[in-house]
Scaffold this motif. Structure first.
Motif, short mmCIF file in Angstrom:
data_model
loop_
_atom_site.label_atom_id
_atom_site.label_comp_id
_atom_site.label_asym_id
_atom_site.label_seq_id
_atom_site.Cartn_x
_atom_site.Cartn_y
_atom_site.Cartn_z
N THR A 170 0.79 -1.23 0.00
CA THR A 170 0.00 0.00 0.00
C THR A 170 0.83 1.28 0.00
OG1 THR A 170 -0.16 -0.09 2.42
CG2 THR A 170 -1.94 -1.14 1.15
N ALA A 171 2.07 1.21 0.40
CA ALA A 171 2.93 2.41 0.48
C ALA A 171 3.06 3.15 -0.85
CB ALA A 171 4.29 2.05 1.05
N PRO A 172 3.19 2.45 -1.99
CA PRO A 172 3.30 3.18 -3.27
C PRO A 172 2.09 4.07 -3.57
CG PRO A 172 4.05 0.93 -3.56
CD PRO A 172 3.43 1.01 -2.19
N ALA A 173 0.91 3.64 -3.18
CA ALA A 173 -0.29 4.46 -3.41
C ALA A 173 -0.23 5.74 -2.58
CB ALA A 173 -1.55 3.67 -3.07
N LEU A 174 0.23 5.63 -1.33
CA LEU A 174 0.34 6.82 -0.49
C LEU A 174 1.42 7.76 -1.03
CD1 LEU A 174 -0.37 8.52 1.96
CD2 LEU A 174 1.20 7.09 3.31
N GLU A 175 2.54 7.20 -1.45
CA GLU A 175 3.61 8.03 -1.99
C GLU A 175 3.14 8.78 -3.24
OE1 GLU A 175 8.35 7.85 -3.05
OE2 GLU A 175 7.26 5.97 -2.80
N GLU A 176 2.42 8.11 -4.11
CA GLU A 176 1.89 8.75 -5.31
C GLU A 176 0.91 9.86 -4.94
OE1 GLU A 176 1.83 9.60 -9.22
OE2 GLU A 176 3.11 8.10 -8.27
N GLU A 177 0.06 9.59 -3.96
CA GLU A 177 -0.89 10.61 -3.50
C GLU A 177 -0.15 11.83 -2.97
OE1 GLU A 177 -4.29 12.20 -3.45
OE2 GLU A 177 -4.39 10.03 -3.73
N LEU A 178 0.91 11.62 -2.22
CA LEU A 178 1.70 12.74 -1.69
C LEU A 178 2.37 13.53 -2.80
CD1 LEU A 178 3.31 11.02 1.42
CD2 LEU A 178 1.55 12.80 1.44
N VAL A 200 7.92 6.16 3.21
CA VAL A 200 7.01 7.19 2.69
C VAL A 200 6.91 8.36 3.67
CG1 VAL A 200 4.64 7.69 1.95
CG2 VAL A 200 5.71 5.53 1.31
N LEU A 201 6.89 8.07 4.97
CA LEU A 201 6.88 9.15 5.96
C LEU A 201 8.16 9.96 5.88
CD1 LEU A 201 5.31 7.64 9.20
CD2 LEU A 201 4.30 9.20 7.56
N LEU A 202 9.28 9.30 5.67
CA LEU A 202 10.56 9.98 5.53
C LEU A 202 10.53 10.89 4.29
CD1 LEU A 202 13.38 10.27 6.74
CD2 LEU A 202 14.09 8.35 5.33
N TYR A 203 9.98 10.40 3.19
CA TYR A 203 9.83 11.20 1.98
C TYR A 203 8.98 12.46 2.27
CZ TYR A 203 7.55 12.82 -2.25
OH TYR A 203 7.02 13.63 -3.24
N ALA A 204 7.86 12.27 2.96
CA ALA A 204 6.97 13.39 3.28
C ALA A 204 7.68 14.39 4.18
CB ALA A 204 5.69 12.88 3.93
N ASN A 205 8.41 13.89 5.17
CA ASN A 205 9.12 14.75 6.11
C ASN A 205 10.17 15.58 5.38
OD1 ASN A 205 9.46 15.44 8.98
ND2 ASN A 205 11.51 14.63 8.66
N ARG A 206 10.92 14.95 4.49
CA ARG A 206 11.94 15.67 3.72
C ARG A 206 11.31 16.69 2.78
NH1 ARG A 206 16.02 10.72 2.30
NH2 ARG A 206 17.09 10.70 4.31
N THR A 207 10.17 16.34 2.19
CA THR A 207 9.49 17.26 1.28
C THR A 207 8.99 18.49 2.03
OG1 THR A 207 8.82 15.42 -0.12
CG2 THR A 207 7.60 17.48 -0.39
N MET A 208 8.51 18.30 3.24
CA MET A 208 7.97 19.41 4.03
C MET A 208 9.06 20.24 4.69
SD MET A 208 4.82 19.38 3.43
CE MET A 208 4.32 20.66 4.56
#
Length: 98
Positions: A24-32, A59-67
């Motif tokens: 399921t992680a790829p779907a969340l990453e794409e959504e982000l 995916v959380l690490l990706y979101a954290n780095r993006t923010m």
């Protein structure tokens, strides 16, 4: 896993239900990737999240780095199992968890 997005101006809340894992992680990453551009406040609501794997952590690490540098990110309503994963992996030392 179910992803529910709630947009309120530049604040985005993402509520997850089920398991955040390799499938399921790829779907969340794409959504982000499609949603974070105008966002300055990102909130993950884990009230209905049952499990998180290393793929979910990535995916959380990706979101954290993006923010980083453009706004804030926090995780709310974390259950005991997910909190334990955050502590064991060291994620609790840099994530804002409420």
């Amino acid at each position: 896993m179910t992803i529910e997005k709630i947009q309120d101006g530049r604040k985005l809340t993402i509520a997850l239900e089920g398991r955040l894992d390799t499938t399921t992680a790829p779907a969340l990453e794409e959504e982000l990737k499609n949603s974070l551009n105008p966002v300055t406040e990102l909130v993950f609501d884990f009230g209905r999240l049952e499990y998180i794997s290393s793929a979910g952590l990535r995916v959380l690490l990706y979101a954290n780095r993006t923010m980083w540098g453009k706004g804030t990110m926090k995780v709310i309503n974390v259950n005991e199992l997910v909190q334990e994963v955050f502590e064991v992996t060291g994620f609790s030392s840099f994530l804002t968890i409420e």
